[in-house]
Scaffold this motif. Structure first.
Motif, PDB file in Angstrom:
ATOM      1  N   UNK A 175     -11.630 -37.321  -2.250  1.00  0.00           N
ATOM      2  CA  UNK A 175     -12.208 -36.969  -3.016  1.00  0.00           C
ATOM      3  C   UNK A 175     -13.415 -37.677  -3.637  1.00  0.00           C
ATOM      4  N   UNK A 176     -14.265 -37.294  -3.526  1.00  0.00           N
ATOM      5  CA  UNK A 176     -16.008 -37.980  -3.835  1.00  0.00           C
ATOM      6  C   UNK A 176     -16.357 -38.080  -5.085  1.00  0.00           C
ATOM      7  N   UNK A 177     -15.546 -38.770  -6.815  1.00  0.00           N
ATOM      8  CA  UNK A 177     -15.834 -38.793  -7.459  1.00  0.00           C
ATOM      9  C   UNK A 177     -16.832 -39.826  -7.763  1.00  0.00           C
ATOM     10  N   UNK A 196     -19.532 -43.746 -11.618  1.00  0.00           N
ATOM     11  CA  UNK A 196     -20.310 -45.005 -12.749  1.00  0.00           C
ATOM     12  C   UNK A 196     -20.320 -43.544 -14.503  1.00  0.00           C
ATOM     13  N   UNK A 197     -20.395 -42.223 -13.902  1.00  0.00           N
ATOM     14  CA  UNK A 197     -19.717 -40.846 -14.841  1.00  0.00           C
ATOM     15  C   UNK A 197     -18.422 -41.113 -15.678  1.00  0.00           C
ATOM     16  N   UNK A 237      -6.890 -44.575 -10.872  1.00  0.00           N
ATOM     17  CA  UNK A 237      -7.902 -44.458  -9.370  1.00  0.00           C
ATOM     18  C   UNK A 237      -8.653 -43.261 -11.145  1.00  0.00           C
ATOM     19  N   UNK A 238     -10.319 -42.842  -9.803  1.00  0.00           N
ATOM     20  CA  UNK A 238     -11.200 -42.287 -11.081  1.00  0.00           C
ATOM     21  C   UNK A 238     -10.286 -41.067 -11.742  1.00  0.00           C
ATOM     22  N   UNK A 255     -20.476 -37.346  -7.188  1.00  0.00           N
ATOM     23  CA  UNK A 255     -21.324 -38.092  -6.266  1.00  0.00           C
ATOM     24  C   UNK A 255     -22.034 -36.688  -5.731  1.00  0.00           C
ATOM     25  N   UNK A 256     -22.889 -37.550  -5.807  1.00  0.00           N
ATOM     26  CA  UNK A 256     -24.779 -36.028  -4.796  1.00  0.00           C
ATOM     27  C   UNK A 256     -24.651 -36.724  -3.900  1.00  0.00           C
ATOM     28  N   UNK A 257     -24.304 -36.270  -2.607  1.00  0.00           N
ATOM     29  CA  UNK A 257     -25.208 -36.569  -1.894  1.00  0.00           C
ATOM     30  C   UNK A 257     -26.909 -36.963  -1.131  1.00  0.00           C
TER      31      UNK A 257
END
Length: 136
Positions: free
Chosen positions: A1-3, A6-7, A83-84, A134-136
């Motif tokens: 998962x691409x969490x 930082x937010x 985990x995040x 996360x935005x890629x």
């Protein structure tokens, strides 16, 4: 998962005196914990919401590391890793220890004050309840 870690706010966890005592006993006496960390995990997203687990595990790169507070508001000297994904959903959780000697049952219980918000397929009804990606 691409969490996007930082937010996500670091979870504020409360631990009961009984749970703290049991965790200290485990850490001092369980050889499996010597090379591992203590982690809270979440599984399931069904009609009843999440299920929570606490136990020994390996450290992960993106972990949040939290020192919980006692019921009196004092920081305790135990690190709990998340985990995040878990950190996002476990804001305001409490760790307690349950004992029922007549039925030979005992274990840690994690309650989440926001748990009722995450029953059923909540993410289909309200996309704002999904972790920030996360935005890629």
């Amino acid at each position: 998962m691409n969490i996007d870690r930082s937010k996500i706010k670091t979870p504020q966890i409360v631990i009961s005196d009984e749970a703290l005592s049991e965790l200290n006993l485990l850490i001092e006496n369980d050889l499996q914990l010597q090379s591992k960390i203590l982690r809270i995990e979440i599984s399931g997203k069904g009609c009843e919401g999440f299920e929570y687990f606490i136990g020994p595990h390996f450290e992960m790169e993106d972990d949040f590391i939290v020192n919980p507070t006692s019921e009196l508001g004092e920081k305790v000297n135990i690190n709990i890793h998340f985990s995040p994904f878990c950190a996002y959903y476990l804001q305001g959780a409490k760790i307690e220890f349950y004992q029922d000697p007549p039925n030979d049952e005992e274990g840690f219980i994690i309650t989440n004050e926001k748990g009722p918000e995450f029953h059923g397929k909540f993410w289909l009804k309200d996309q704002s309840k999904l972790p920030p990606m996360k935005t890629i």
